[in-house]
Design an enzyme around this catalytic site. Structure first.
Site, mmCIF file in Angstrom:
data_model
loop_
_atom_site.group_PDB
_atom_site.id
_atom_site.type_symbol
_atom_site.label_atom_id
_atom_site.label_comp_id
_atom_site.label_asym_id
_atom_site.label_seq_id
_atom_site.Cartn_x
_atom_site.Cartn_y
_atom_site.Cartn_z
ATOM 1 N N HIS A 87 -4.350 -2.214 -5.932
ATOM 2 C CA HIS A 87 -3.738 -0.922 -6.201
ATOM 3 C C HIS A 87 -4.866 0.048 -6.472
ATOM 4 C CE1 HIS A 87 0.098 -2.814 -6.575
ATOM 5 N NE2 HIS A 87 -0.276 -3.537 -7.606
ATOM 6 N N ASP A 144 0.814 -1.222 0.000
ATOM 7 C CA ASP A 144 0.000 0.000 0.000
ATOM 8 C C ASP A 144 0.844 1.268 0.000
ATOM 9 O OD1 ASP A 144 -2.247 -1.687 0.228
ATOM 10 O OD2 ASP A 144 -1.971 -1.763 2.394
HETATM 11 P P1 GDP Z 1 -0.371 0.115 -3.780
HETATM 12 O O1 GDP Z 1 -0.973 -1.214 -3.532
HETATM 13 O O2 GDP Z 1 1.075 0.192 -3.399
HETATM 14 O O3 GDP Z 1 -0.602 0.611 -5.165
HETATM 15 O O4 GDP Z 1 -1.069 1.154 -2.800
HETATM 16 P P2 GDP Z 1 -2.647 1.368 -2.539
HETATM 17 O O5 GDP Z 1 -3.300 1.708 -3.787
HETATM 18 O O6 GDP Z 1 -3.197 0.278 -1.731
HETATM 19 O O7 GDP Z 1 -2.577 2.611 -1.545
HETATM 20 C C1 GDP Z 1 -2.137 3.830 -1.903
HETATM 21 C C2 GDP Z 1 -3.251 4.853 -1.672
HETATM 22 O O8 GDP Z 1 -2.692 6.113 -1.617
HETATM 23 C C3 GDP Z 1 -4.261 4.902 -2.790
HETATM 24 O O9 GDP Z 1 -5.515 5.269 -2.269
HETATM 25 C C4 GDP Z 1 -3.713 6.005 -3.692
HETATM 26 O O10 GDP Z 1 -4.709 6.661 -4.458
HETATM 27 C C5 GDP Z 1 -3.156 6.930 -2.684
HETATM 28 N N1 GDP Z 1 -1.991 7.678 -3.097
HETATM 29 C C6 GDP Z 1 -0.904 7.276 -3.828
HETATM 30 N N2 GDP Z 1 0.009 8.256 -3.871
HETATM 31 C C7 GDP Z 1 -0.506 9.281 -3.151
HETATM 32 C C8 GDP Z 1 -0.007 10.568 -2.797
HETATM 33 O O11 GDP Z 1 1.097 10.972 -3.127
HETATM 34 N N3 GDP Z 1 -0.830 11.343 -2.011
HETATM 35 C C9 GDP Z 1 -2.067 10.936 -1.593
HETATM 36 N N4 GDP Z 1 -2.779 11.756 -0.829
HETATM 37 N N5 GDP Z 1 -2.530 9.726 -1.885
HETATM 38 C C10 GDP Z 1 -1.768 8.914 -2.656
#
Ligand code: GDP
Length: 425
Positions: free
Chosen positions: A40, A12
């Site tokens: 994701h 995440d």
């Molecule tokens: P992944 O599995 O590594 O892709 O991560 P997830 O999708 O589970 O969690 C990342 C969360 O953070 C998601 O809701 C994204 O939309 C959000 N996100 C990613 N980068 C950023 C950022 O730079 N700022 C903010 N506020 N949210 C982000």
């Protein structure tokens, strides 16, 4: 050029967002491990999506998206995800599926659920997507490769053989209804008709693509600390989350992976059980959880509230090292803009001694965080596009983290959108 995008922490970290951003300049995006157990979250012009099986390149018409041999392939989930995209107006993505990928069987999901129930209070906090039973079967050599769907006689014979063992467990260990080979065979024939148009030798396809100079992204799921060898065993996932495994799970030469972009989140979050040294609780955790990510730190697959903590330099330095990091993408930094002061975990105290080396699980369980507090920047940094424009305390935080983890932070993500990215260095 092949780049891997992987996680430094517990998952995440925002890998999906970074992949979606970098996919713009890429030809091929490959999932090489894991299954539909993690998600994701991606925000772009089409809306907000939670991808579980599809590679994060599916939003661009110029990309080919590959389900590699290392993936736990849940065929109905793959197709329902694809239908969901199309229903929301995304052009039908180009997908190819490895003929060597193995299939998540309906009973893998059942066994995952039954086993978690049997373990009760000692459960792993599985998402019950069948991942642990799937990989157990793969390595016990009773899994089913996609290619096996195309030899019906052999498939029937193998199903009957495998179900003898499964039914003993169902009857005597779990006290649950038994499996029927004919029904399962019929289900597998449905899977076959769904997947058939997409199946090919993806390893050969990728090899040729490398010769042709294509830009390829390998997209990891979860993070270093969930790796079965190098993570917090046994509270790990069942396939390797490391860039090195990208070579195997995609079927490409290891030396072709020239960049390892390790995604590291500006604070910590984790799901499932296991030691989490910089964890915070109560109102402090609640506030970070609700402000975190994009709309709160809740599981993309399960909706479970994530466990929250301050940035952990010890875990992240280790997480970056074990990935073979060339670049760090530092994400969700904008979320910390509300804090007057930001604690950072810079060491672990274990049995009275302070260390910056990430220990094995038995010692990790006894570790207490050594915290250092940095001043906050108290502003909204979303929309900023150059490093110099970031507030001084924010740059100070980034440079402090960079020094402690020992790998260059070359990308900073300051919002969930595709363009919320600051390139540095
Ligand atoms: P992944 O599995 O590594 O892709 O991560 P997830 O999708 O589970 O969690 C990342 C969360 O953070 C998601 O809701 C994204 O939309 C959000 N996100 C990613 N980068 C950023 C950022 O730079 N700022 C903010 N506020 N949210 C982000």
């Amino acid at each position: 050029m092949v780049k891997a995008i992987v996680g430094a922490n517990w998952g995440d970290e925002g890998k999906g967002k970074i992949t979606d951003t970098l996919a713009k300049e890429s030809d091929i995006i490959v999932r090489f491990q894991g299954g539909a157990n993690a998600g994701h979250t991606i925000v772009n012009d089409y809306g907000k999506f939670a991808l579980h099986t599809l590679p994060s390149g599916v939003f661009y018409e110029h990309t080919t998206n590959v389900i590699g041999n290392g993936v736990a392939l849940d065929i109905p989930k793959l197709f329902s995800e694809m239908e969901d995209l199309v229903a929301k107006g995304v052009p039908k993505p180009k997908i190819i599926v490895s003929n060597r990928a193995q299939i998540v069987m309906p009973y893998h999901v059942l066994f995952d659920t039954y086993e978690e129930a049997r373990l009760a209070g000692k459960s792993f906090g599985s998402t019950k997507s069948g991942i642990a039973p799937f990989y157990s079967d793969k390595y016990a050599k009773i899994g089913f490769q996609v290619s096996e769907l195309f030899d019906e006689d052999a498939l029937k014979e193998k199903l009957e053989r495998v179900l003898i063992q499964k039914n003993v467990l169902l009857e005597h260990l779990y006290h649950q209804p038994l499996l029927n080979a004919e029904e399962l065979f019929a289900t597998l024939m449905e899977y076959k008709s769904m997947v058939e148009p997409y199946v090919c030798d993806t390893s050969a396809y990728l090899y040729q693509a490398i010769q042709d100079g294509k830009n390829i992204l390998l997209e990891g799921q979860l993070g270093s600390l969930k790796d079965p060898d190098h993570g917090i065993y046994p509270m790990v996932t069942s396939s390797s989350t490391l860039a090195g495994y990208g070579a195997i799970g995609a079927g490409i030469p290891p030396y072709e992976i020239q960049k390892v972009i390790t995604v590291c989140k500006a604070y910590s979050s984790a799901v499932g059980a296991g030691a989490f040294v910089s964890e915070i609780f109560g109102a402090e955790a609640e506030e970070l959880r609700n402000r975190g990510g994009d709309g709160g730190e809740y599981g993309a697959t399960t909706g479970r509230p994530r466990r929250m903590g301050w940035f952990d330099c010890v875990a992240s330095r280790y997480g970056c090292r074990i990935q073979g990091t060339t670049d760090v993408a530092f994400t969700v930094l904008d979320v910390l803009g509300y804090l007057d002061e930001i604690p950072v975990c810079v060491g672990y105290e274990i049995d009275g001694k302070v260390t910056t080396d990430f220990p094995t699980t038995t010692l990790l369980e006894r570790a207490k965080p050594v915290l250092e507090t940095l001043p906050g920047w108290k502003t909204d940094i979303r929309g900023i596009r150059t490093y110099e424009e970031l507030p001084e305390n924010c740059r100070h935080y980034i440079e402090f983290v960079e020094r402690h983890i020992g790998f260059p932070i070359t990308m900073i993500s300051n919002g969930p959108g595709r363009d919320d990215i600051i390139m540095r260095g």
